[in-house]
Design a protein around this motif. Structure first.
Motif, PDB file in Angstrom:
ATOM      1  N   HIS A 216       0.849  -1.188   0.000  1.00 20.24           N
ATOM      2  CA  HIS A 216       0.000   0.000   0.000  1.00 20.24           C
ATOM      3  C   HIS A 216       0.888   1.242   0.000  1.00 20.24           C
ATOM      4  CE1 HIS A 216      -3.441  -2.545   1.027  1.00 20.24           C
ATOM      5  NE2 HIS A 216      -2.717  -3.068   1.997  1.00 20.24           N
ATOM      6  N   ASP A 217       0.268   2.411  -0.092  1.00 19.30           N
ATOM      7  CA  ASP A 217       0.920   3.679   0.156  1.00 19.30           C
ATOM      8  C   ASP A 217      -0.124   4.641   0.714  1.00 19.30           C
ATOM      9  OD1 ASP A 217      -0.600   4.618  -2.002  1.00 19.30           O
ATOM     10  OD2 ASP A 217       1.054   4.489  -3.421  1.00 19.30           O
ATOM     11  N   VAL A 218       0.287   5.878   1.004  1.00 17.00           N
ATOM     12  CA  VAL A 218      -0.632   6.891   1.530  1.00 17.00           C
ATOM     13  C   VAL A 218      -0.489   8.137   0.666  1.00 17.00           C
ATOM     14  CG1 VAL A 218      -1.341   8.262   3.515  1.00 17.00           C
ATOM     15  CG2 VAL A 218      -0.348   5.989   3.868  1.00 17.00           C
ATOM     16  N   VAL A 219      -1.587   8.534   0.014  1.00 21.96           N
ATOM     17  CA  VAL A 219      -1.565   9.758  -0.781  1.00 21.96           C
ATOM     18  C   VAL A 219      -2.628  10.701  -0.247  1.00 21.96           C
ATOM     19  CG1 VAL A 219      -0.680   8.671  -2.876  1.00 21.96           C
ATOM     20  CG2 VAL A 219      -3.142   8.772  -2.503  1.00 21.96           C
ATOM     21  N   GLU A 220      -2.304  12.003  -0.232  1.00 16.12           N
ATOM     22  CA  GLU A 220      -3.288  13.016   0.144  1.00 16.12           C
ATOM     23  C   GLU A 220      -3.770  13.693  -1.132  1.00 16.12           C
ATOM     24  OE1 GLU A 220      -3.986  16.784   3.203  1.00 16.12           O
ATOM     25  OE2 GLU A 220      -1.999  15.840   3.059  1.00 16.12           O
ATOM     26  N   LEU A 221      -5.103  13.869  -1.210  1.00 13.53           N
ATOM     27  CA  LEU A 221      -5.720  14.407  -2.416  1.00 13.53           C
ATOM     28  C   LEU A 221      -6.602  15.602  -2.077  1.00 13.53           C
ATOM     29  CD1 LEU A 221      -7.009  11.034  -3.968  1.00 13.53           C
ATOM     30  CD2 LEU A 221      -4.857  12.181  -4.494  1.00 13.53           C
ATOM     31  N   THR A 222      -7.005  16.301  -3.152  1.00 13.80           N
ATOM     32  CA  THR A 222      -8.067  17.286  -2.992  1.00 13.80           C
ATOM     33  C   THR A 222      -9.392  16.553  -2.822  1.00 13.80           C
ATOM     34  OG1 THR A 222      -8.505  17.400  -5.365  1.00 13.80           O
ATOM     35  CG2 THR A 222      -6.820  18.903  -4.465  1.00 13.80           C
ATOM     36  N   LYS A 223     -10.404  17.278  -2.361  1.00 17.06           N
ATOM     37  CA  LYS A 223     -11.709  16.663  -2.165  1.00 17.06           C
ATOM     38  C   LYS A 223     -12.264  16.111  -3.477  1.00 17.06           C
ATOM     39  CE  LYS A 223     -16.363  17.531  -0.408  1.00 17.06           C
ATOM     40  NZ  LYS A 223     -17.297  18.512   0.183  1.00 17.06           N
ATOM     41  N   GLU A 224     -12.102  16.858  -4.574  1.00 19.74           N
ATOM     42  CA  GLU A 224     -12.621  16.418  -5.869  1.00 19.74           C
ATOM     43  C   GLU A 224     -11.963  15.121  -6.318  1.00 19.74           C
ATOM     44  OE1 GLU A 224     -13.047  18.110 -10.478  1.00 19.74           O
ATOM     45  OE2 GLU A 224     -12.012  19.294  -8.935  1.00 19.74           O
ATOM     46  N   ASN A 225     -10.629  15.060  -6.231  1.00 24.24           N
ATOM     47  CA  ASN A 225      -9.927  13.846  -6.634  1.00 24.24           C
ATOM     48  C   ASN A 225     -10.213  12.686  -5.688  1.00 24.24           C
ATOM     49  OD1 ASN A 225      -8.782  15.030  -8.882  1.00 24.24           O
ATOM     50  ND2 ASN A 225      -6.916  15.674  -7.803  1.00 24.24           N
ATOM     51  N   TYR A 226     -10.406  12.997  -4.398  1.00 22.94           N
ATOM     52  CA  TYR A 226     -10.740  11.964  -3.410  1.00 22.94           C
ATOM     53  C   TYR A 226     -12.061  11.287  -3.774  1.00 22.94           C
ATOM     54  CZ  TYR A 226     -12.204  10.095   1.165  1.00 22.94           C
ATOM     55  OH  TYR A 226     -12.650   9.298   2.188  1.00 22.94           O
ATOM     56  N   GLU A 227     -13.073  12.096  -4.090  1.00 24.57           N
ATOM     57  CA  GLU A 227     -14.396  11.539  -4.369  1.00 24.57           C
ATOM     58  C   GLU A 227     -14.407  10.719  -5.657  1.00 24.57           C
ATOM     59  OE1 GLU A 227     -16.824  15.016  -4.279  1.00 24.57           O
ATOM     60  OE2 GLU A 227     -17.133  14.924  -2.100  1.00 24.57           O
ATOM     61  N   SER A 228     -13.547  11.061  -6.617  1.00 23.75           N
ATOM     62  CA  SER A 228     -13.498  10.305  -7.871  1.00 23.75           C
ATOM     63  C   SER A 228     -12.385   9.258  -7.885  1.00 23.75           C
ATOM     64  CB  SER A 228     -13.290  11.275  -9.041  1.00 23.75           C
ATOM     65  OG  SER A 228     -12.052  11.975  -8.917  1.00 23.75           O
ATOM     66  N   CYS A 229     -11.656   9.121  -6.742  1.00 26.20           N
ATOM     67  CA  CYS A 229     -10.524   8.188  -6.639  1.00 26.20           C
ATOM     68  C   CYS A 229      -9.495   8.431  -7.747  1.00 26.20           C
ATOM     69  CB  CYS A 229     -11.013   6.744  -6.660  1.00 26.20           C
ATOM     70  SG  CYS A 229     -11.756   6.195  -5.104  1.00 26.20           S
ATOM     71  N   ASN A 230      -9.226   9.709  -8.031  1.00 29.29           N
ATOM     72  CA  ASN A 230      -8.223  10.082  -9.024  1.00 29.29           C
ATOM     73  C   ASN A 230      -6.906  10.355  -8.303  1.00 29.29           C
ATOM     74  OD1 ASN A 230      -6.645  11.135 -11.039  1.00 29.29           O
ATOM     75  ND2 ASN A 230      -7.937  12.936 -11.436  1.00 29.29           N
ATOM     76  N   THR A 231      -5.941   9.455  -8.455  1.00 34.05           N
ATOM     77  CA  THR A 231      -4.655   9.584  -7.749  1.00 34.05           C
ATOM     78  C   THR A 231      -3.538  10.043  -8.672  1.00 34.05           C
ATOM     79  OG1 THR A 231      -4.205   7.229  -8.135  1.00 34.05           O
ATOM     80  CG2 THR A 231      -5.306   7.818  -6.063  1.00 34.05           C
ATOM     81  N   ASN A 232      -3.894  10.608  -9.826  1.00 36.55           N
ATOM     82  CA  ASN A 232      -2.874  11.091 -10.760  1.00 36.55           C
ATOM     83  C   ASN A 232      -2.225  12.389 -10.279  1.00 36.55           C
ATOM     84  OD1 ASN A 232      -3.266   8.954 -12.588  1.00 36.55           O
ATOM     85  ND2 ASN A 232      -5.011  10.000 -13.535  1.00 36.55           N
ATOM     86  N   ASN A 233      -2.975  13.226  -9.550  1.00 35.71           N
ATOM     87  CA  ASN A 233      -2.457  14.503  -9.039  1.00 35.71           C
ATOM     88  C   ASN A 233      -2.597  14.504  -7.516  1.00 35.71           C
ATOM     89  OD1 ASN A 233      -1.953  15.822 -11.664  1.00 35.71           O
ATOM     90  ND2 ASN A 233      -4.186  15.729 -11.888  1.00 35.71           N
ATOM     91  N   THR A 234      -1.505  14.239  -6.835  1.00 32.20           N
ATOM     92  CA  THR A 234      -1.539  14.101  -5.380  1.00 32.20           C
ATOM     93  C   THR A 234      -0.933  15.324  -4.713  1.00 32.20           C
ATOM     94  OG1 THR A 234       0.620  13.012  -5.264  1.00 32.20           O
ATOM     95  CG2 THR A 234      -1.311  11.601  -5.605  1.00 32.20           C
ATOM     96  N   ILE A 235      -1.402  15.592  -3.501  1.00 28.74           N
ATOM     97  CA  ILE A 235      -0.779  16.629  -2.669  1.00 28.74           C
ATOM     98  C   ILE A 235       0.520  16.101  -2.075  1.00 28.74           C
ATOM     99  CG2 ILE A 235      -1.090  18.067  -0.616  1.00 28.74           C
ATOM    100  CD1 ILE A 235      -4.099  18.027  -1.182  1.00 28.74           C
ATOM    101  N   SER A 236       0.498  14.838  -1.649  1.00 23.74           N
ATOM    102  CA  SER A 236       1.696  14.183  -1.115  1.00 23.74           C
ATOM    103  C   SER A 236       1.547  12.689  -1.308  1.00 23.74           C
ATOM    104  CB  SER A 236       1.893  14.504   0.375  1.00 23.74           C
ATOM    105  OG  SER A 236       0.835  13.949   1.145  1.00 23.74           O
ATOM    106  N   LEU A 237       2.680  11.962  -1.302  1.00 24.40           N
ATOM    107  CA  LEU A 237       2.683  10.500  -1.422  1.00 24.40           C
ATOM    108  C   LEU A 237       3.767   9.941  -0.515  1.00 24.40           C
ATOM    109  CD1 LEU A 237       2.345   8.363  -4.630  1.00 24.40           C
ATOM    110  CD2 LEU A 237       4.052   7.790  -2.903  1.00 24.40           C
ATOM    111  N   SER A 238       3.400   8.960   0.329  1.00 22.99           N
ATOM    112  CA  SER A 238       4.352   8.306   1.243  1.00 22.99           C
ATOM    113  C   SER A 238       4.194   6.802   1.090  1.00 22.99           C
ATOM    114  CB  SER A 238       4.096   8.719   2.695  1.00 22.99           C
ATOM    115  OG  SER A 238       4.144  10.128   2.835  1.00 22.99           O
ATOM    116  N   ALA A 239       5.331   6.093   0.928  1.00 20.50           N
ATOM    117  CA  ALA A 239       5.254   4.660   0.641  1.00 20.50           C
ATOM    118  C   ALA A 239       6.015   3.794   1.631  1.00 20.50           C
ATOM    119  CB  ALA A 239       5.782   4.389  -0.772  1.00 20.50           C
TER     120      ALA A 239
END
Length: 335
Positions: A216-239
């Motif tokens: 797994h990993d942990v990505v932070e998203l905007t609300k819009e991307n969160y609701e559509s499960c769009n992980t192409n544009n992340t605020i941060s990513l930790s693996a």
């Protein structure tokens, strides 16, 4: 007569020691709300046990559906190999209550094929029971000086000192999902919404995401991307687990896993971070559903509530009554 009195005193002291040890025992529900199931990761039950101290006399309660799981105690070698063919003991009827009778390492697995390999395994380190700490003696009262006549005040009176403000709240650390950790849970999107529903997060608090490296990993998203499960544009990513994220700003924060299919399957968390006590849950959070979490086979595992241990008040009353009884016997033998 003196010999009878000594024997009575010895009996009273032995009973007191026995009662103290029984009152000190703690009952633990293994996995808490997760119960005893295949958690989907090897870290789930290790995380549950990590912050607990187990003592001889404590009780482990394994909640599971009879016929779906068992509780098998094994050696360390068989625990590491997930081998349940030569068990120390095995219980197939749920819930199973196991009293920790000896100090040292204890190892438990489910012997149903594939369950131990899926993370249904628990190791605990049991320490010997310790004697209760002595009660501190009451401090001697501080002598009050005799009143004396104070001189008449002159000039401007000194301003009244305001009481010092209370210390601010200390930052807290939250393990996301508790014992279940960070993964695709049986409850879907409701699992993490339910976990966050009774918590208030403040600026400075820390979220800890536990998972097996590479899964797994942990990505932070905007609300819009969160609701559509769009992980192409992340605020941060930790693996690299465990991932620790300090909540630095107030407002809504949205987290998910970028692995294919994980976000749509419910591995997502939305929280609201506040600086006061008027926090409200995020508008996108899904209210938790009722009922037990389904087992890996697809059937629903009923949630079993462990019987809470007796209250300390009742134990104290029983202790006082027995002590009085033995004291009466001792006095009768003396006279």
């Amino acid at each position: 007569m003196a010999g009878q009195l000594n024997l009575s005193i010895f009996a009273i002291l032995a009973t007191v020691a026995l009662l103290q040890s029984s009152v000190a025992a703690t009952t633990y529900q293994v996995g808490d709300n997760l119960n005893w199931v295949v958690p989907g990761g090897n870290a789930a039950y290790a995380n549950w046990a990590a912050n607990k101290t187990f003592t001889v006399g404590d009780i482990l309660v394994f909640n599971f559906r009879t016929g779906s799981h068992d509780v098998t105690q094994v050696t360390k070698q068989n625990f590491d190999a997930c081998n349940g063919t030569n068990p120390i003991s095995s219980i197939t009827t749920g819930p199973a209550n196991i009293t920790l009778q000896t100090a040292g390492e204890h190892y438990f697995i489910c012997s149903v094929p594939g369950h131990c390999l899926g993370g249904q395994k628990l190791s605990v380190n049991v320490t010997a029971a310790s004697s209760p700490a002595p009660q501190p003696s009451s401090p001697s009262p501080t002598p009050v000086p005799s009143p004396s006549l104070a001189p008449e005040p002159t000039g401007t009176p000194s301003p009244t000192t305001s009481p010092a403000p209370s210390p601010s709240r200390e930052a807290e650390s939250y393990t996301v999902g508790d014992a279940a950790g960070w993964g695709v849970l049986p409850g879907g999107a409701n699992a993490y919404a339910s976990w966050a529903s009774n918590k208030t997060f403040y600026v400075g608090d820390t979220l800890v995401f536990n998972f097996v490296n590479g899964t797994h990993d942990v990505v932070e998203l905007t609300k819009e991307n969160y609701e559509s499960c769009n992980t192409n544009n992340t605020i941060s990513l930790s693996a690299n687990p465990p991932v620790r994220i300090t909540l630095a700003t107030a407002g809504e924060h949205f987290f998910t896993c970028s692995f294919t299919g994980h976000c749509p399957a419910g591995q997502k968390l939305a929280i609201n971070v506040t600086g006061d006590s008027t926090a409200t849950p995020p508008s996108s959070a899904t209210p938790p559903s009722s009922g037990g979490a389904p087992s890996p086979g697809g059937s629903t595992t009923p949630t079993t509530t462990a019987t809470p241990p007796a209250s300390s008040g009742a134990s104290s009353l029983s202790f006082a009554w027995l002590s009085a009884t033995f004291l009466s016997i001792a006095l009768a033998l003396w006279y």
